[in-house]
Design an enzyme around this catalytic site. Structure first.
Site, short mmCIF file in Angstrom:
data_model
loop_
_atom_site.label_atom_id
_atom_site.label_comp_id
_atom_site.label_asym_id
_atom_site.label_seq_id
_atom_site.Cartn_x
_atom_site.Cartn_y
_atom_site.Cartn_z
N LYS A 242 0.85 -1.20 0.00
CA LYS A 242 0.00 0.00 0.00
C LYS A 242 0.88 1.24 0.00
O LYS A 242 1.90 1.29 0.70
CB LYS A 242 -0.88 0.01 1.24
CG LYS A 242 -1.74 1.26 1.43
CD LYS A 242 -1.90 1.66 2.89
CE LYS A 242 -0.64 2.24 3.46
NZ LYS A 242 -0.77 2.73 4.84
N ASP B 200 -4.89 -0.49 9.36
CA ASP B 200 -4.62 -0.51 7.92
C ASP B 200 -5.27 -1.70 7.20
O ASP B 200 -5.42 -1.69 5.98
CB ASP B 200 -3.11 -0.58 7.66
CG ASP B 200 -2.48 0.78 7.44
OD1 ASP B 200 -3.20 1.73 7.07
OD2 ASP B 200 -1.25 0.91 7.65
#
Length: 283
Positions: A9, A135
Site C-alpha cells: 500500500k 490498515d
C-alpha cells in the site's frame, strides 16, 4: 493449497485530523496499491485449530504479531476443526510505511475465506481486519480509495493512473509509527486542505493530482531522522519534488513519474546499492 499476493500500500495523501480518546488518530488519506508484493501460501495441516507462520522474515516467524493473530482468529472462529501452515515470502520492506504486515494479514484473511469457502463478504472481512490493525480493512482490497477515520471508512474510486508509475525509494531505515505520531501530537501535524486533490480525482485530472500529493507526517520524520532527510534530498535534488511524498510514517518515499521517465529509471540504477529502490505499476 492457495496462494495470495499481498500488494504494498502507498499513501498518496495523508492528513492527521486529531487524536481520539482510545489513542488512535482520525485521518484523511488517499491510498493505492502497487505491484510490489509478498507471496502468501496457505496449506492445510492435520492440527485442528492451529495456525503457524513460516517466513524468510524473522519478525513474522516469531508467532506473535498481527499476521498470526489474524490467521488464528480466522481458523478458530470459522473452521476450528482445520489447521493451516502459512508461508510468507517477504519482499516488502518492514517498518517502511508500506503496510507490509497489514497486507499480509489481509491476504491471509482473503485466502482462508477462499480456501474454506466461507463466503464472507468484503465488509465482513474488513470488520475482522479492523480488530487487528487499522490498515487492514483497506488492505483487503486492491483499488485506490479515500480512507478516513482510523482506517475503517473506505470509499473506492476510479482514476486513470495508466501513464504514471511509482518510483519507490526506501533507505532501509526503520521508523516507529508511534514515535512519529507522538511528536505530531506534541508539535502539530502539517495538514493541508484535501479538497484540491479530491477535485482532481473527480475530474480525473492527473496533473492536478500529482501537484497536490501530501503527507502531514513527512516533516516530522525528516526532522527526526538524518537518513530519511538525506533520502528526500537525494530524490529532490536529482528528480525534483513534483509528485514526491513520504508514504505512511516513513521511511519510504514515493514519487509519481511518467511511464516514459528515463531519468527516474537512471536514478534507480545509480542508487540500487544505496537504497531499496525500483519503479512499480499501480494496480
Amino acid at each position: 493449497m492457495i496462494t495470495e499476493k499481498a500488494y504494498a500500500k502507498v499513501n498518496l495523501f495523508i492528513n492527521v485530523i486529531g487524536k481520539r480518546e482510545d489513542g488512535y488518530h482520525n485521518l484523511e488519506m488517499i491510498n493505492a496499491k502497487i505491484d510490489l508484493y509478498d507471496t502468501i501460501t496457505i496449506e492445510e495441516i492435520d492440527s485442528p485449530g492451529l495456525a503457524i507462520i513460516k517466513s524468510n522474515d524473522l519478525f513474522l516467524s516469531n508467532q506473535n504479531n498481527l499476521v498470526i493473530e489474524s490467521a488464528r482468529y480466522m481458523i478458530q472462529k470459522f473452521v476450528p476443526e482445520k489447521g493451516i501452515s502459512v508461508t510468507i515470502d517477504k519482499v516488502i520492506p518492514f517498518g517502511a510505511g508500506l503496510a507490509g504486515n497489514s497486507v499480509d494479514a489481509a491476504a491471509i484473511i482473503r485466502g482462508i475465506n477462499k480456501m474454506f469457502q466461507l463466503n464472507l463478504t468484503l465488509q465482513e472481512m474488513q470488520n475482522i481486519g479492523i480488530k487487528f490493525g487499522a490498515d487492514i480493512p483497506y488492505c483487503i482490497i486492491d483499488k485506490p480509495a479515500f480512507v478516513e477515520g482510523i482506517g475503517e471508512k473506505i470509499t473506492t474510486f476510479e482514476f486513470d493512473f495508466s501513464n504514471y508509475k511509482i518510483l519507490l525509494v526506501n533507505p532501509r531505515e526503520y521508523i516507529s509509527t508511534e514515535d512519529i505520531f507522538t511528536l505530531g501530537d506534541r508539535f502539530g501535524f502539517d495538514n493541508i486542505d484535501i479538497k484540491k486533490i479530491k477535485k482532481a480525482v473527480q475530474k480525473n485530472n492527473i496533473e492536478d493530482f500529482v501537484q497536490n500529493m501530501h503527507n502531514a507526517l513527512q516533516t516530522i520524520a525528516i526532522n527526526k531522522n538524518k537518513k530519511v532527510e538525506q533520502t528526500y534530498n537525494d530524490i529532490k535534488n536529482e528528480l525534483g519534488d513534483k509528485g514526491l511524498t513520504m508514504t505512511g510514517s516513513g521511511s519510504t518515499f514515493i514519487k509519481m513519474v511518467k511511464a516514459s521517465d528515463v531519468e527516474a529509471q537512471a536514478f534507480v540504477e545509480r542508487n540500487k546499492g544505496k537504497y531499496f529502490t525500483n519503479i512499480y505499476n499501480f494496480l
